[in-house]
Design an enzyme around this catalytic site. Sequence first.
Site, PDB file in Angstrom:
ATOM      1  N   ASP A   1       0.082  -7.806 -22.498  1.00  0.00           N
ATOM      2  CA  ASP A   1       0.214  -9.138 -22.709  1.00  0.00           C
ATOM      3  C   ASP A   1       0.429  -9.492 -24.328  1.00  0.00           C
ATOM      4  OD1 ASP A   1      -1.670 -12.037 -23.269  1.00  0.00           O
ATOM      5  OD2 ASP A   1      -0.950 -12.263 -21.436  1.00  0.00           O
TER       6      ASP A   1
ATOM      7  N   HIS B   1       5.037 -11.642 -10.887  1.00  0.00           N
ATOM      8  CA  HIS B   1       6.682 -11.632 -11.378  1.00  0.00           C
ATOM      9  C   HIS B   1       7.209 -10.988 -10.440  1.00  0.00           C
ATOM     10  CE1 HIS B   1       5.832 -12.145 -15.766  1.00  0.00           C
ATOM     11  NE2 HIS B   1       5.396 -13.011 -15.049  1.00  0.00           N
TER      12      HIS B   1
ATOM     13  N   SER C   1       3.611 -24.969  -7.973  1.00  0.00           N
ATOM     14  CA  SER C   1       2.677 -24.853  -8.153  1.00  0.00           C
ATOM     15  C   SER C   1       1.786 -24.804  -6.299  1.00  0.00           C
ATOM     16  CB  SER C   1       1.348 -25.843  -9.230  1.00  0.00           C
ATOM     17  OG  SER C   1      -0.315 -25.362  -9.157  1.00  0.00           O
ATOM     18  N   ARG C   2       0.204 -23.535  -7.081  1.00  0.00           N
ATOM     19  CA  ARG C   2      -0.228 -23.629  -5.768  1.00  0.00           C
ATOM     20  C   ARG C   2      -0.389 -25.473  -5.310  1.00  0.00           C
ATOM     21  NH1 ARG C   2      -4.221 -19.034  -7.353  1.00  0.00           N
ATOM     22  NH2 ARG C   2      -3.910 -20.256  -8.767  1.00  0.00           N
TER      23      ARG C   2
ATOM     24  N   LYS D   1       7.115 -12.844 -19.868  1.00  0.00           N
ATOM     25  CA  LYS D   1       6.907 -11.346 -20.331  1.00  0.00           C
ATOM     26  C   LYS D   1       5.594 -11.481 -19.669  1.00  0.00           C
ATOM     27  CE  LYS D   1       3.626 -12.214 -24.200  1.00  0.00           C
ATOM     28  NZ  LYS D   1       2.916 -11.951 -23.530  1.00  0.00           N
TER      29      LYS D   1
END
Length: 357
Positions: free
Chosen positions: A205, A106, A57-58, A124
């Site tokens: 989405d 992505h 994670s950041r 996706k």
Amino acid sequence: MSAPIATPWLSSQADTDPRSATGAPLRWGIIATGGIAKSVAQDLTLLADAELYAVSSRGQATADSFAAAYGVGKAYGDHDGVHGYQRLLADDAVDVVYVATPHAQHHQIVLAALQAGKHVLCEKAFTINAREAAELIDAARSRNLFLMEAVWSRFLPGMQRAFDIAASGELGEIHWVTADLGFPAPYSPTARLWARQDGGGALLDLTVYPLLWALGTLGFPQTVSATGHVNDDGVDTQNALTLGYHHGAQVQLTSSLLAHGPRTATVAGSLGFLQSAGSINNPRELIVATGWDERRTETFDVVGKGYTYELREVTRCIQQGIAESPVMPLEDSLNTMRLFDGVRAQLGVSYPNDGHR
């Protein structure tokens, strides 16, 4: 006739439990810690031959919290100018990564993972556009690494049963399909669903799920006509697609971030029809009608939240040295992004990634 989408390997086995091991354990890394990553991690822990080895994670604290919640061995956050996902990819013990970041990230992250020699399951929508998709496919194939878009619904028992019924001839010739998916998403220009820089909007989405009902019963269309509403941020709030086929079949698909919909799909043929009950991305019931009067209901259970089935496919393919899933082939991901590129051109939607080379 055969269904346009291949039948999953698991459904042809004596043991159809996706939790059962199919080979030596794989060490998984999860990149990002949002809602979908949590759901997939929960199901991943159910697989006998999967080890949830690392997460990135950041923020280090966010990675640590996720690791504690799901029993992950290593947690990587951004450190000294190096991104957490880069630190995870540098870990030689990681066999395969699941990329759960917003769409616009992505391409960069999956490419980095492939360059690091990792197999990849990417959430996706696969990428922002077809150009990005083609580059990732080339990178995976040139390295003989497994790569798959995480369209989990393709592997679910209820979805596959619907495709099998449509292909069996029981409904006769399929003439039309309808499917919808919608919910009112609270608006925020920085939220993933709404942020243009993240690839926000209903199309990338949501539409993959209604579209799946067309692909699984009729295949890819020859024509696509799109209408929709684009907000002041340049993001589509809802869309309606009409797909046309050379043999005369038609499909109507609706996706919305504004309104609740029934979330149903109908596949109509010359001899009968089927309808889904429950959300169209995980149908728990199918109502099948032949003629005017005869109807039956088929019901389905899933293991975990349902992500176990695609996770079994990824695990099995990697264990057996199969670089591409026959159920979710890379060509389908590329053709889907080409279709979405065409829809966006009709709607007037563009993203920052479209200008990147």
